[in-house]
Design a protein around this motif. Structure first.
Motif, PDB file in Angstrom:
ATOM      1  N   HIS A  66       0.879  -1.162   0.000  1.00  0.00           N
ATOM      2  CA  HIS A  66       0.000   0.000   0.000  1.00  0.00           C
ATOM      3  C   HIS A  66       0.916   1.211   0.000  1.00  0.00           C
ATOM      4  CE1 HIS A  66      -3.340  -2.641   1.386  1.00  0.00           C
ATOM      5  NE2 HIS A  66      -4.056  -1.763   0.694  1.00  0.00           N
ATOM      6  N   GLN A  67       0.844   2.009  -1.054  1.00  0.00           N
ATOM      7  CA  GLN A  67       1.652   3.229  -1.116  1.00  0.00           C
ATOM      8  C   GLN A  67       0.702   4.409  -0.938  1.00  0.00           C
ATOM      9  OE1 GLN A  67       3.319   2.145  -5.072  1.00  0.00           O
ATOM     10  NE2 GLN A  67       5.322   2.265  -4.078  1.00  0.00           N
ATOM     11  N   PHE A  68       0.913   5.180   0.117  1.00  0.00           N
ATOM     12  CA  PHE A  68      -0.001   6.271   0.482  1.00  0.00           C
ATOM     13  C   PHE A  68      -1.444   5.761   0.517  1.00  0.00           C
ATOM     14  CE2 PHE A  68       3.838   8.354  -0.795  1.00  0.00           C
ATOM     15  CZ  PHE A  68       3.985   9.321   0.178  1.00  0.00           C
TER      16      PHE A  68
ATOM     17  N   ILE B 143      13.637   1.038   7.975  1.00  0.00           N
ATOM     18  CA  ILE B 143      14.176   0.764   6.634  1.00  0.00           C
ATOM     19  C   ILE B 143      13.757   1.859   5.673  1.00  0.00           C
ATOM     20  CG2 ILE B 143      12.235  -0.634   5.767  1.00  0.00           C
ATOM     21  CD1 ILE B 143      14.369  -2.521   4.525  1.00  0.00           C
ATOM     22  N   ASP B 144      14.593   2.120   4.683  1.00  0.00           N
ATOM     23  CA  ASP B 144      14.337   3.047   3.578  1.00  0.00           C
ATOM     24  C   ASP B 144      14.351   4.511   4.009  1.00  0.00           C
ATOM     25  OD1 ASP B 144      14.409   1.152   1.705  1.00  0.00           O
ATOM     26  OD2 ASP B 144      12.528   1.701   0.737  1.00  0.00           O
ATOM     27  N   TYR B 145      15.533   5.070   3.949  1.00  0.00           N
ATOM     28  CA  TYR B 145      15.726   6.470   4.305  1.00  0.00           C
ATOM     29  C   TYR B 145      15.613   7.333   3.061  1.00  0.00           C
ATOM     30  CZ  TYR B 145      17.197   4.675   8.800  1.00  0.00           C
ATOM     31  OH  TYR B 145      17.229   4.051  10.019  1.00  0.00           O
TER      32      TYR B 145
ATOM     33  N   GLY C  56      13.443  -2.956  -7.295  1.00  0.00           N
ATOM     34  CA  GLY C  56      13.585  -2.410  -8.642  1.00  0.00           C
ATOM     35  C   GLY C  56      14.977  -1.851  -8.895  1.00  0.00           C
ATOM     36  N   ARG C  57      15.714  -1.662  -7.828  1.00  0.00           N
ATOM     37  CA  ARG C  57      17.078  -1.156  -8.000  1.00  0.00           C
ATOM     38  C   ARG C  57      17.991  -1.722  -6.928  1.00  0.00           C
ATOM     39  NH1 ARG C  57      16.504   4.687  -5.128  1.00  0.00           N
ATOM     40  NH2 ARG C  57      14.636   4.064  -4.027  1.00  0.00           N
ATOM     41  N   ALA C  58      17.636  -2.887  -6.437  1.00  0.00           N
ATOM     42  CA  ALA C  58      18.449  -3.492  -5.377  1.00  0.00           C
ATOM     43  C   ALA C  58      18.607  -4.978  -5.651  1.00  0.00           C
ATOM     44  CB  ALA C  58      17.774  -3.279  -4.023  1.00  0.00           C
TER      45      ALA C  58
ATOM     46  N   ASP D 274      15.330   3.081 -13.758  1.00  0.00           N
ATOM     47  CA  ASP D 274      16.621   2.699 -14.350  1.00  0.00           C
ATOM     48  C   ASP D 274      17.435   1.761 -13.460  1.00  0.00           C
ATOM     49  OD1 ASP D 274      17.302   4.405 -12.323  1.00  0.00           O
ATOM     50  OD2 ASP D 274      18.332   5.874 -13.586  1.00  0.00           O
ATOM     51  N   GLY D 275      16.900   1.461 -12.272  1.00  0.00           N
ATOM     52  CA  GLY D 275      17.623   0.550 -11.383  1.00  0.00           C
ATOM     53  C   GLY D 275      18.819   1.192 -10.705  1.00  0.00           C
ATOM     54  N   ARG D 276      18.955   2.483 -10.898  1.00  0.00           N
ATOM     55  CA  ARG D 276      20.142   3.174 -10.373  1.00  0.00           C
ATOM     56  C   ARG D 276      19.777   4.152  -9.270  1.00  0.00           C
ATOM     57  NH1 ARG D 276      24.392   0.129 -11.235  1.00  0.00           N
ATOM     58  NH2 ARG D 276      24.717  -0.371 -13.408  1.00  0.00           N
ATOM     59  N   SER D 277      20.805   4.663  -8.646  1.00  0.00           N
ATOM     60  CA  SER D 277      20.633   5.649  -7.586  1.00  0.00           C
ATOM     61  C   SER D 277      21.665   6.738  -7.838  1.00  0.00           C
ATOM     62  CB  SER D 277      20.905   4.956  -6.259  1.00  0.00           C
ATOM     63  OG  SER D 277      20.711   5.847  -5.201  1.00  0.00           O
TER      64      SER D 277
ATOM     65  N   GLN E   4       2.034  -5.237  -7.388  1.00  0.00           N
ATOM     66  CA  GLN E   4       3.380  -5.768  -7.578  1.00  0.00           C
ATOM     67  C   GLN E   4       4.468  -4.713  -7.594  1.00  0.00           C
ATOM     68  OE1 GLN E   4       4.609  -8.874 -10.580  1.00  0.00           O
ATOM     69  NE2 GLN E   4       6.476  -7.631 -10.389  1.00  0.00           N
ATOM     70  N   LEU E   5       5.356  -4.837  -6.630  1.00  0.00           N
ATOM     71  CA  LEU E   5       6.582  -4.049  -6.624  1.00  0.00           C
ATOM     72  C   LEU E   5       7.720  -5.074  -6.518  1.00  0.00           C
ATOM     73  CD1 LEU E   5       5.454  -1.363  -4.059  1.00  0.00           C
ATOM     74  CD2 LEU E   5       6.246  -0.857  -6.354  1.00  0.00           C
ATOM     75  N   GLY E   6       8.750  -4.710  -5.840  1.00  0.00           N
ATOM     76  CA  GLY E   6       9.891  -5.607  -5.683  1.00  0.00           C
ATOM     77  C   GLY E   6      11.139  -4.766  -5.724  1.00  0.00           C
TER      78      GLY E   6
ATOM     79  N   THR F  74       3.621   0.223   3.152  1.00  0.00           N
ATOM     80  CA  THR F  74       3.797  -1.101   3.765  1.00  0.00           C
ATOM     81  C   THR F  74       5.029  -1.843   3.231  1.00  0.00           C
ATOM     82  OG1 THR F  74       2.238  -2.041   2.179  1.00  0.00           O
ATOM     83  CG2 THR F  74       1.354  -1.423   4.344  1.00  0.00           C
ATOM     84  N   ASP F  75       5.607  -1.356   2.125  1.00  0.00           N
ATOM     85  CA  ASP F  75       6.865  -1.970   1.657  1.00  0.00           C
ATOM     86  C   ASP F  75       8.067  -1.388   2.397  1.00  0.00           C
ATOM     87  OD1 ASP F  75       6.336   0.457   0.316  1.00  0.00           O
ATOM     88  OD2 ASP F  75       7.763  -0.032  -1.268  1.00  0.00           O
ATOM     89  N   ASN F  76       7.855  -0.296   3.118  1.00  0.00           N
ATOM     90  CA  ASN F  76       8.946   0.301   3.883  1.00  0.00           C
ATOM     91  C   ASN F  76       8.763   0.030   5.367  1.00  0.00           C
ATOM     92  OD1 ASN F  76       9.970   1.272   1.486  1.00  0.00           O
ATOM     93  ND2 ASN F  76       8.950   3.254   1.675  1.00  0.00           N
TER      94      ASN F  76
HETATM   95  P1  AMP Z   1      11.132   3.446  -2.430  1.00  0.00           P
HETATM   96  O1  AMP Z   1      10.404   4.732  -2.596  1.00  0.00           O
HETATM   97  O2  AMP Z   1      12.622   3.599  -2.408  1.00  0.00           O
HETATM   98  O3  AMP Z   1      10.636   2.647  -1.274  1.00  0.00           O
HETATM   99  O4  AMP Z   1      10.819   2.615  -3.756  1.00  0.00           O
HETATM  100  C1  AMP Z   1       9.529   2.192  -4.105  1.00  0.00           C
HETATM  101  C2  AMP Z   1       9.627   1.186  -5.235  1.00  0.00           C
HETATM  102  O5  AMP Z   1      10.154   1.798  -6.425  1.00  0.00           O
HETATM  103  C3  AMP Z   1      10.556   0.009  -4.934  1.00  0.00           C
HETATM  104  O6  AMP Z   1       9.968  -1.152  -5.488  1.00  0.00           O
HETATM  105  C4  AMP Z   1      11.818   0.377  -5.662  1.00  0.00           C
HETATM  106  O7  AMP Z   1      12.577  -0.759  -5.999  1.00  0.00           O
HETATM  107  C5  AMP Z   1      11.304   1.097  -6.880  1.00  0.00           C
HETATM  108  N1  AMP Z   1      12.293   2.057  -7.408  1.00  0.00           N
HETATM  109  C6  AMP Z   1      12.652   3.234  -6.831  1.00  0.00           C
HETATM  110  N2  AMP Z   1      13.584   3.846  -7.578  1.00  0.00           N
HETATM  111  C7  AMP Z   1      13.843   3.059  -8.640  1.00  0.00           C
HETATM  112  C8  AMP Z   1      14.716   3.153  -9.780  1.00  0.00           C
HETATM  113  N3  AMP Z   1      15.534   4.190  -9.955  1.00  0.00           N
HETATM  114  N4  AMP Z   1      14.690   2.135 -10.658  1.00  0.00           N
HETATM  115  C9  AMP Z   1      13.863   1.085 -10.500  1.00  0.00           C
HETATM  116  N5  AMP Z   1      13.021   0.937  -9.468  1.00  0.00           N
HETATM  117  C10 AMP Z   1      13.005   1.911  -8.542  1.00  0.00           C
END
Ligand code: AMP
Ligand code: MG
Length: 472
Positions: A77-79, A253-255, A89-91, A121-124, A85-87, A243-245
């Protein structure tokens, strides 16, 4: 001798629908910004001397011996909105290691796209990497359950957000990455095999004494009640309590858009994406109860008698506000030097917080000034405050050593948002000295020192950070 990490990789033994095995994507020109040798030792990591090797491994350019990298599946649940489905995405989790303090995951963040990346993009970029490094280690030093920082890497590549920014990879260590959302994805799919396996894994890992899903739920509720009360006691706003954080281990978790408050206001929000203030400071206790209700819903199918378990689980969730309140009272009375709190102390705390709100007092400095028994510069010497002081002085006459207690519960320094932003700006300009300085000072948050003094200053008007952005 090459780096040795004692991986056990238990998550990879769970049903395969829970994750995707894959390797990190290499980066062009990595360099090591920081490696947490103390934490590495705690994890049983050996031979971490070769910086070139550490760089390759924690950039994702080389998979360390014994690792079994995988991206984890979850939902959320986001907001308040259901996202099925999430997961990661960059980890990518490299694997888990067993230590005397339990099992810990080692995870790369910003290591390239996965099947769960959606359009990302899977990046930070470097900002969130350094922010999470500093704040998570500061939380640990404050004694608040949290994921930890093992390494920070600069990739030598650019990532594109609103502009081109320098890329980074962060290595996170967690008691586990099992979230409320990990249970949710399986419950929503009615995947009983996965749900049962995840439940058994989570029990074994975090609450081995829990005999059934109800006791597991109660344990998570207790851990989260303690955690959120601790956040409140240092003026911490998580920012995105989706709920994913939200872990079942009870670790922060998740700063992303998190912050410590300067000026106290009970409804302070920092996150630019939190337009309605759902995750405001003062809403955090309500939201964690809501998140626990979502976890409860997921666990019901594991029980034989649905009607009875709905009753029991509802009761467990309804018990949480009281638990939160008692933890909150314990934390705030300790901040006032009171070691054996009573219900009457609530009024004393609430009155102080009200005066602080009215006078826009700095949260950290107000409590610290009281602890150091000095004239109280963060608060006006108003009548309201003077009469509160008198009541408080009378109350602590009954305590043995109030000021000693207060100096272990009221930090001298916290990671202030404007200092984090300035540190990130320096790093983008190539100067990592402020990053290292912050880490060093924040490792002893309760110690008064001349070096730390500039970091106790609230932001000037032109330094104020009104909003922080999502960790992407
Ligand atoms: P977060 O806001 O960091 O908790 O991320 C929420 C969701 O978005 C998680 O499933 C992340 O893996 C995904 N996500 C955030 N940033 C990216 C990114 N740059 N590329 C791919 N997935 C992302
Ligand atoms: Mg997240």
């Amino acid at each position: 001798m090459s780096l040795s990490i004692p991986f056990a990789n238990t998550y990879g033994t769970l049903p395969p629908q829970l994750f995707t095995r894959m390797k990190p994507t290499s980066v062009a020109n990595p360099s090591l910004i920081a490696f947490n040798h103390d934490l590495a030792t705690e994890l049983g990591i050996e031979n971490a001397e070769d910086n070139a090797e550490l760089t390759r491994i924690f950039a994702g350019n080389e998979v360390p011996h014994g690792a079994d990298p995988l991206a984890q599946l979850y939902a959320a649940h986001q907001f308040g909105q259901w996202n099925p489905q999430l997961g990661d995405g960059r980890a990518l989790m490299l694997g888990d290691v067993k230590t005397t303090k339990g099992r810990f995951d080692i995870q790369l963040k910003g290591s390239g796209p996965t099947p769960y990346s959606r359009n990302g993009d899977g990046r930070s970029w470097l900002g969130p990497v350094l922010r999470e490094y500093v704040i998570s280690e500061a939380m640990h030093a404050l004694g608040i359950p949290t994921t930890r920082a093992l390494a920070a890497i600069s990739t030598g590549e650019q990532v594109f957000r609103e502009t081109a920014l320098p890329g980074g990879v962060f290595t996170r260590v967690a008691a586990s990455h099992i979230r409320v959302g990990t249970f949710q994805v399986l419950a929503a799919r009615r995947d009983m095999e996965g749900l049962k396996a995840l439940f058994e894994h989570a029990v074994e890992r975090h609450y081995p004494e829990a005999k059934d899903p109800l006791e597991f739920l109660q344990s998570v509720i207790q851990a989260q009640a303690k955690l959120v009360a601790k956040w409140m006691s240092v003026g911490f706003i998580h920012g995105v309590m989706n709920t994913d954080n939200c872990t079942v281990s009870g670790e922060t978790i998740d700063y992303g858009p998190c912050a410590f408050m300067d000026e106290f206001h009970p409804m302070q929000v920092f996150s630019s994406i939190d337009r309605h203030g759902r995750y405001a400071y003062g809403n955090q206790p309500d939201i964690i109860v809501w998140n626990m209700a979502q976890l409860a819903t997921c666990l019901v199918p594991l029980m034989p008698d649905t009607d009875q378990s709905v009753k029991d689980f509802t009761e467990a969730v309804h018990a949480m506000p009281k638990m939160l309140h008692l933890n909150w009272r314990k934390a705030f009375t300790a901040k006032l030097g009171i070691s054996s709190p009573t219900a009457e102390d609530d009024v004393l705390i609430q009155d102080l917080l009200r005066i602080m709100t009215d006078e826009k007092a700095d949260f950290t400095n107000t409590f610290r000034a009281l602890s150091d028994n000095i004239a109280n510069p963060p608060l006006d010497q108003s009548d309201a405050f003077a009469s509160w002081m008198q009541r408080w002085q009378t109350r602590i006459e009954r305590e043995d050593n109030p000021y000693a207690l207060m100096r272990t519960t009221n930090p001298y320094i916290i990671p202030r948002n404007h200092q984090i932003e300035a540190m990130i700006q320096s790093a983008v300009d190539g100067d990592f000295a402020p990053f290292h300085r912050l880490n060093t000072l924040l490792s002893k948050p309760f110690e008064t020192s001349a070096e730390a003094l500039p970091y106790t200053h609230p932001p000037m008007d032109d330094e104020r950070v009104e909003a922080t952005f999502c960790g992407t």
